[in-house]
Scaffold this active site. Structure first.
Site, short mmCIF file in Angstrom:
data_model
loop_
_atom_site.label_atom_id
_atom_site.label_comp_id
_atom_site.label_asym_id
_atom_site.label_seq_id
_atom_site.Cartn_x
_atom_site.Cartn_y
_atom_site.Cartn_z
N SER A 19 6.99 -109.90 14.14
CA SER A 19 6.49 -111.24 14.47
C SER A 19 5.38 -111.66 13.50
O SER A 19 4.47 -110.88 13.19
CB SER A 19 5.94 -111.22 15.90
OG SER A 19 5.24 -112.41 16.17
N THR A 48 3.87 -115.30 17.21
CA THR A 48 3.41 -115.36 18.60
C THR A 48 2.83 -116.73 18.93
O THR A 48 2.05 -117.29 18.15
CB THR A 48 2.34 -114.27 18.84
OG1 THR A 48 2.90 -113.00 18.52
CG2 THR A 48 1.87 -114.27 20.29
N ASN A 129 3.50 -110.11 23.45
CA ASN A 129 2.54 -109.52 22.51
C ASN A 129 1.26 -109.22 23.28
O ASN A 129 0.43 -110.09 23.50
CB ASN A 129 2.28 -110.48 21.35
CG ASN A 129 1.37 -109.86 20.31
OD1 ASN A 129 0.86 -108.75 20.50
ND2 ASN A 129 1.16 -110.55 19.21
N CYS A 132 -2.29 -108.05 20.02
CA CYS A 132 -2.90 -108.70 18.86
C CYS A 132 -4.34 -108.20 18.70
O CYS A 132 -5.13 -108.29 19.65
CB CYS A 132 -2.91 -110.21 19.00
SG CYS A 132 -3.82 -110.99 17.64
N LYS A 166 5.41 -105.55 23.02
CA LYS A 166 4.92 -105.13 21.69
C LYS A 166 3.64 -104.33 21.88
O LYS A 166 2.64 -104.83 22.39
CB LYS A 166 4.66 -106.37 20.84
CG LYS A 166 4.05 -106.12 19.48
CD LYS A 166 5.09 -105.87 18.42
CE LYS A 166 4.54 -105.79 17.02
NZ LYS A 166 4.64 -107.06 16.30
N THR A 194 -0.60 -103.97 14.37
CA THR A 194 -1.48 -103.48 13.30
C THR A 194 -2.63 -102.62 13.85
O THR A 194 -3.03 -102.75 15.01
CB THR A 194 -2.07 -104.68 12.54
OG1 THR A 194 -2.62 -105.60 13.48
CG2 THR A 194 -0.98 -105.38 11.73
N GLY A 244 6.30 -100.48 10.99
CA GLY A 244 5.01 -100.02 10.47
C GLY A 244 5.22 -99.55 9.04
O GLY A 244 5.54 -98.39 8.82
N GLY A 266 7.88 -105.95 8.14
CA GLY A 266 6.74 -106.85 8.23
C GLY A 266 6.14 -107.13 6.87
O GLY A 266 6.56 -108.03 6.13
N THR A 267 5.18 -106.31 6.49
CA THR A 267 4.40 -106.55 5.28
C THR A 267 5.28 -106.62 4.03
O THR A 267 5.01 -107.39 3.11
CB THR A 267 3.34 -105.44 5.14
OG1 THR A 267 2.56 -105.45 6.35
CG2 THR A 267 2.42 -105.67 3.97
O1 RRO Z 1 -2.26 -113.70 14.36
C1 RRO Z 1 -2.75 -112.58 14.12
O2 RRO Z 1 -3.88 -112.44 13.63
C2 RRO Z 1 -2.03 -111.34 14.43
C3 RRO Z 1 -1.25 -111.12 15.55
BR1 RRO Z 1 -0.88 -112.45 16.79
C4 RRO Z 1 -0.70 -109.83 15.80
O3 RRO Z 1 -0.02 -109.57 16.81
N1 RRO Z 1 -0.98 -108.86 14.91
C5 RRO Z 1 -1.72 -109.08 13.81
O4 RRO Z 1 -1.93 -108.14 13.02
N2 RRO Z 1 -2.24 -110.32 13.58
#
Ligand code: RRO
Length: 300
Positions: A19, A48, A129, A132, A166, A194, A244, A266-267
């Site tokens: 996400s 999210t 989620n 975060c 999550k 993260t 990850g 992701g990254t």
């Molecule tokens: O938006 C964010 O800063 C963020 C979210 Br919602 C999340 O679930 N994980 C993240 O590393 N950043």
């Protein structure tokens, strides 16, 4: 024919996005219909959303680390009404099932989001989620098994759609949180979000990120994520979506060997927006060469 089913939803393969790491609406604008012809993921997870619109954290929002990055985005989004009116009509055009990710600052807020999003036919699954790292309250429901169970119990009756919880790696015992989510009615868990991190401005010695702290992602955290995925998969019966720092099919296969049913990228998508397709192809090649890997005809 679908290559696998995740919580009863047919998917053509096991590679999702994490996400918030791929803006499908902006990508459609940039690449046009070519994006649909070679869409990088087998299901799409939205950024999210929250009940009310949010600006997100002040800049700077990103810091690059060796083999990764720290983000402090802070959940910028249009809020529920804006999402339903503006984003959902765009996202339903994607050629894969849609997972909408929601986050609430209270259980009642989360329930309101789940009810409103869950009743839309276009939505295949919901992601809760609870992990975060970048919210100003600092409170993360998913850090605690009991809080997680209360949140999932509260929203469970609001939708019949599959609920994916999550998980945060910033918990004492992520497997205990996963078990609590399962016990409260979650259909799947995904991990890891993260890891909490920080960077200082070399000039001033002050926090670099506008939100002061952020979430670390990328290859730097892969070994940690793999261990947590293995621990969670060993503890729950429901499917696990592993992520990850995955940047290759070989690494995706490691997460599946550790017990994940599907993986998320992701990254790596920031470096290469087509990474999802490449990783899926590498994973499929590995499956063929092994002959037995469980990605070819799996039902969960
Ligand atoms: O938006 C964010 O800063 C963020 C979210 Br919602 C999340 O679930 N994980 C993240 O590393 N950043």
């Amino acid at each position: 024919m679908a290559a696998l089913e995740l919580c009863g939803v047919p998917l053509r393969g096991p590679v999702l996005n994490g996400s918030g790491t791929f803006d499908a609406i902006a990508a459609r604008r940039a690449f046009g219909d070519a994006l649909f012809e070679r869409f990088p993921f087998d299901a799409f997870v939205s950024k999210t959303i929250t009940l009310e619109p949010r600006q997100g954290n002040p800049p700077p929002r990103l810091w690059e680390t060796p083999a990764g990055m720290i983000n402090s985005i802070g959940l910028p989004n249009r809020g529920l009404e804006g999402f339903l009116a503006c984003d959902l009509p765009e996202l339903v055009r994607l050629p894969v099932p849609l997972v909408v990710s929601v986050m609430g600052f209270s259980r009642d807020e989360l329930a309101q989001l789940v009810a409103a999003v869950g009743e839309r036919d276009e939505v295949a699954m919901l992601e809760l989620n609870v992990s975060c790292p970048n919210v100003e309250t600092g409170l993360v429901m998913g850090a605690d098994p009991a809080e997680t169970a209360l949140a999932v119990e509260r929203v469970r009756s609001e939708t019949a759609k599959p609920l994916v919880v999550k998980l945060t790696p910033n918990a004492t015992d992520p497997a205990a949180v996963a078990a609590a989510a399962e016990g409260a009615g979650a259909d799947a868990v995904s991990l890891v979000n993260t890891l909490k991190g920080m960077a200082l401005d070399p000039e001033t010695g002050e926090p670099w990120l506008g939100g002061r702290t952020g979430g670390v992602s990328g290859p730097a955290i892969r070994a940690i994520a793999l261990e947590q995925v293995a621990a969670v998969a060993g503890r729950v019966e429901i499917p696990v979506i592993g992520m990850g720092g995955i940047a290759s099919g070989r690494q995706a296969a490691d997460f599946i060997d550790a017990g994940a049913t599907a993986v998320a990228i992701g990254t790596e998508s920031f470096r290469d927006p087509a990474a999802g397709r490449r990783i899926a192809a590498e994973l499929a090649d590995l499956s063929l060469s092994r002959g037995t890997r469980a990605t070819s005809s799996m039902t969960v």
